[in-house]
Design an enzyme around this catalytic site. Structure first.
Site, PDB file in Angstrom:
ATOM      1  N   SER A 126       0.820  -1.222   0.000  1.00 19.62           N
ATOM      2  CA  SER A 126       0.000   0.000   0.000  1.00 19.62           C
ATOM      3  C   SER A 126       0.849   1.266   0.000  1.00 19.62           C
ATOM      4  O   SER A 126       1.941   1.297   0.562  1.00 19.62           O
ATOM      5  CB  SER A 126      -0.903   0.033   1.233  1.00 19.62           C
ATOM      6  OG  SER A 126      -1.749  -1.077   1.242  1.00 19.62           O
ATOM      7  N   GLU A 127       0.286   2.286  -0.606  1.00 19.33           N
ATOM      8  CA  GLU A 127       0.929   3.605  -0.608  1.00 19.33           C
ATOM      9  C   GLU A 127      -0.096   4.635  -0.152  1.00 19.33           C
ATOM     10  O   GLU A 127      -1.306   4.345  -0.133  1.00 19.33           O
ATOM     11  CB  GLU A 127       1.459   3.928  -2.007  1.00 19.33           C
ATOM     12  CG  GLU A 127       2.523   2.921  -2.428  1.00 19.33           C
ATOM     13  CD  GLU A 127       3.325   3.319  -3.650  1.00 19.33           C
ATOM     14  OE1 GLU A 127       3.033   4.367  -4.270  1.00 19.33           O
ATOM     15  OE2 GLU A 127       4.254   2.570  -3.973  1.00 19.33           O
ATOM     16  N   ILE A 157       2.245  -0.037   6.945  1.00 21.68           N
ATOM     17  CA  ILE A 157       3.005  -1.285   6.856  1.00 21.68           C
ATOM     18  C   ILE A 157       3.087  -1.955   8.229  1.00 21.68           C
ATOM     19  O   ILE A 157       3.747  -1.464   9.151  1.00 21.68           O
ATOM     20  CB  ILE A 157       4.409  -1.040   6.242  1.00 21.68           C
ATOM     21  CG1 ILE A 157       4.267  -0.302   4.893  1.00 21.68           C
ATOM     22  CG2 ILE A 157       5.168  -2.361   6.089  1.00 21.68           C
ATOM     23  CD1 ILE A 157       3.306  -0.952   3.880  1.00 21.68           C
ATOM     24  N   GLN A 278     -34.003 -14.733  28.227  1.00 19.56           N
ATOM     25  CA  GLN A 278     -34.054 -15.143  26.821  1.00 19.56           C
ATOM     26  C   GLN A 278     -33.269 -14.193  25.898  1.00 19.56           C
ATOM     27  O   GLN A 278     -32.633 -14.647  24.944  1.00 19.56           O
ATOM     28  CB  GLN A 278     -35.511 -15.218  26.358  1.00 19.56           C
ATOM     29  CG  GLN A 278     -35.656 -15.962  25.058  1.00 19.56           C
ATOM     30  CD  GLN A 278     -37.107 -16.047  24.615  1.00 19.56           C
ATOM     31  OE1 GLN A 278     -37.780 -15.040  24.459  1.00 19.56           O
ATOM     32  NE2 GLN A 278     -37.602 -17.245  24.424  1.00 19.56           N
ATOM     33  N   GLN A 335     -22.355  -5.137  24.275  1.00 22.90           N
ATOM     34  CA  GLN A 335     -23.734  -4.897  24.720  1.00 22.90           C
ATOM     35  C   GLN A 335     -24.096  -5.820  25.888  1.00 22.90           C
ATOM     36  O   GLN A 335     -24.691  -5.384  26.880  1.00 22.90           O
ATOM     37  CB  GLN A 335     -24.693  -5.130  23.530  1.00 22.90           C
ATOM     38  CG  GLN A 335     -26.121  -4.706  23.794  1.00 22.90           C
ATOM     39  CD  GLN A 335     -26.266  -3.189  23.920  1.00 22.90           C
ATOM     40  OE1 GLN A 335     -25.406  -2.436  23.455  1.00 22.90           O
ATOM     41  NE2 GLN A 335     -27.325  -2.748  24.575  1.00 22.90           N
ATOM     42  N   GLY A 338     -22.844  -4.656  29.164  1.00 24.09           N
ATOM     43  CA  GLY A 338     -23.339  -3.374  29.663  1.00 24.09           C
ATOM     44  C   GLY A 338     -22.185  -2.398  29.857  1.00 24.09           C
ATOM     45  O   GLY A 338     -21.223  -2.387  29.076  1.00 24.09           O
ATOM     46  N   GLY A 339     -22.238  -1.611  30.918  1.00 21.24           N
ATOM     47  CA  GLY A 339     -21.189  -0.614  31.188  1.00 21.24           C
ATOM     48  C   GLY A 339     -19.808  -1.251  31.283  1.00 21.24           C
ATOM     49  O   GLY A 339     -18.803  -0.655  30.881  1.00 21.24           O
ATOM     50  N   GLU A 362      -5.939  -6.020   4.244  1.00 22.10           N
ATOM     51  CA  GLU A 362      -5.849  -7.165   3.306  1.00 22.10           C
ATOM     52  C   GLU A 362      -7.060  -7.209   2.362  1.00 22.10           C
ATOM     53  O   GLU A 362      -7.568  -8.279   2.016  1.00 22.10           O
ATOM     54  CB  GLU A 362      -5.639  -8.473   4.066  1.00 22.10           C
ATOM     55  CG  GLU A 362      -4.322  -8.417   4.810  1.00 22.10           C
ATOM     56  CD  GLU A 362      -3.527  -9.679   4.847  1.00 22.10           C
ATOM     57  OE1 GLU A 362      -3.867 -10.647   4.153  1.00 22.10           O
ATOM     58  OE2 GLU A 362      -2.516  -9.680   5.568  1.00 22.10           O
TER      59      GLU A 362
END
Ligand code: CAA
Length: 381
Positions: A126-127, A157, A278, A335, A338-339, A362
């Protein structure tokens, strides 16, 4: 496809699992917080044969095949995604040099990667302005006597500041994709300048840098494959690399699911463990189904590659589905916590951050869809 693991695959998986549990997982949080690149861990991975899982023992590999490689990647990634990405890129570089290298290149560079002498490998494609479209790259390589002289910049990289061996793409003629060639560059070569360390959202103990080549001279014999064939080499390497990233995504998602099972059993609300309700149970059922589907796609691609059959489309399918699944599963894991899912005392916030890049590197999800569509149309025309 045989769904039973062979003795060798079981051995590799168990070896990686033990190392992941005893060594990699306990240090993952500290490495992430302090952005420490775990050099010693990579040496140990090499000693276990995990830096060349699919390579012959003659070149320091484990000769255990591609399915075993996927299994090993899943185990290391479940403990620490940062460690696993360097392992994946190192395996990819070593395999590319093995596939296209001369005997001398194999002897010199594959063994440096599989033995840990090079610490890790880097894949410099990549560039700054050429990521999804590597054919638009500008880095040049000009032949001068017994050397090639490289000039230009690379971006994103992985492990670039630590790699003893890199595969680097550069333009040897103006002819678009067909003007690219691939080179092996050793870390520390004069004219190779390591750029700024990127401060990332996730994978914080993985090193990501830019590279600049300023009249960087490398021996003529470091051309990998034929001049002008570089684009094909990149695509072949990425086909295999995508199995590695799909495996990584499965490993991270599995860790997030396991953490959620544990947490929901321990956490009580309205006088009972929340695992009895549930809503969390259904959420975790969906997480498990999606994880299993991603694992099967990944093993399918790995089995095809191992059998020497075409697997480009299947690798992209596995990478696309597994990386998107991993983001969904890690989101649900936060989720469910929770906190507590939002603070770094619990690992799921790290899994969530680490998963995010999987749909980007990739080959983005969009690139995977291009490949899957291209290969599917080929089947019907
Ligand atoms: N195997 C062998 N050859 C292949 C191939 C494959 N998988 N895919 C394409 N080719 C060949 C084609 O046959 C074609 O050859 P001819 O010209 O002889 O017919 C040639 O390559 C060009 O193919 P395309 O026309 O399909 O090429 P394109 O320019 O349209 O690009 C692309 C296709 C799929 C978008 C490709 O550019 C691509 O994969 N881009 C994403 C790049 C990428 O994944 N970068 C990731 C960087 S590395 C990284 O992230 C590592 C890390 O650190 C974690």
């Amino acid at each position: 496809m045989n769904l039973e693991l062979t003795e060798t695959q079981t051995l590799i998986r168990d070896t990686a699992r033990k190392f992941a549990k005893e060594k990699v997982a306990p240090q993952a949080r500290k490495l992430d917080r302090e952005e420490i690149f775990p050099t010693a861990t990579f040496k140990e991975l090499a000693e276990l044969g995990l830096m060349g899982v699919n390579l012959p023992t003659r070149y320091g590999g484990a000769e255990a095949g591609v399915v075993a490689y996927a299994l090993a990647m899943m185990e290391i990634a479940a403990a620490d995604a940062s460690t696993s990405v360097a392992m994946s890129v190192t395996n990819m570089c070593a395999e590319l040099i093995y596939m296209f290298g001369t005997d001398a290149q194999r002897e010199k560079f594959v063994t440096k990667l599989t033995s840990g002498e090079a610490v890790v490998g880097s894949f410099a494609l990549s560039e700054p302005h050429a990521g999804s479209d590597p054919g638009a790259m500008n880095t040049s390589a000009v032949r001068k006597g017994d050397t090639w002289v490289l000039n230009g910049s690379k971006q994103w990289i992985t492990s670039g500041a630590h790699a003893g061996v890199m595969v680097v793409w550069a333009r040897t003629s103006p002819a678009g994709n067909k003007g690219l060639s691939c080179f092996i560059v050793e870390g520390g070569t004069k004219g190779l300048i390591i750029g700024k360390h990127e401060d990332k959202m996730g994978l914080r103990s993985s090193n990501t840098v830019g590279l600049t080549f300023e009249d960087c001279e490398i021996p003529a014999e470091n051309l990998l494959g034929k001049e002008g064939e570089g684009f094909k080499l990149a695509m072949v390497a990425l086909d295999g690399g995508r199995i590695g990233i799909a495996s990584q995504a499965c490993g991270v998602a599995r860790a997030a699911l396991e953490a959620s099972v544990q947490y929901t059993k321990d956490r009580k609300a309205f006088n009972q463990p929340i695992s009895e309700f549930q809503a969390p149970r259904f959420m975790m059922a969906d997480m498990k189904v999606q994880l299993a589907a991603a694992e099967l796609l990944t093993f399918r691609a790995a089995a095809l590659k191992e059998a020497g059959k075409p697997f480009t489309r299947e690798a992209s399918m596995a990478k696309l589905y597994a990386s998107e699944m991993s983001n969904r599963v890690c989101d649900k894991a936060v989720q469910l916590h929770g906190g507590y899912g939002y603070i770094d005392e619990f690992p799921v916030e790290r899994y969530f951050r680490d998963a995010r890049v999987q749909t980007i590197y990739e080959g983005t999800s969009e690139v995977q869809r291009m490949v899957i569509a291209r290969e599917t149309f080929k089947l019907f025309t």
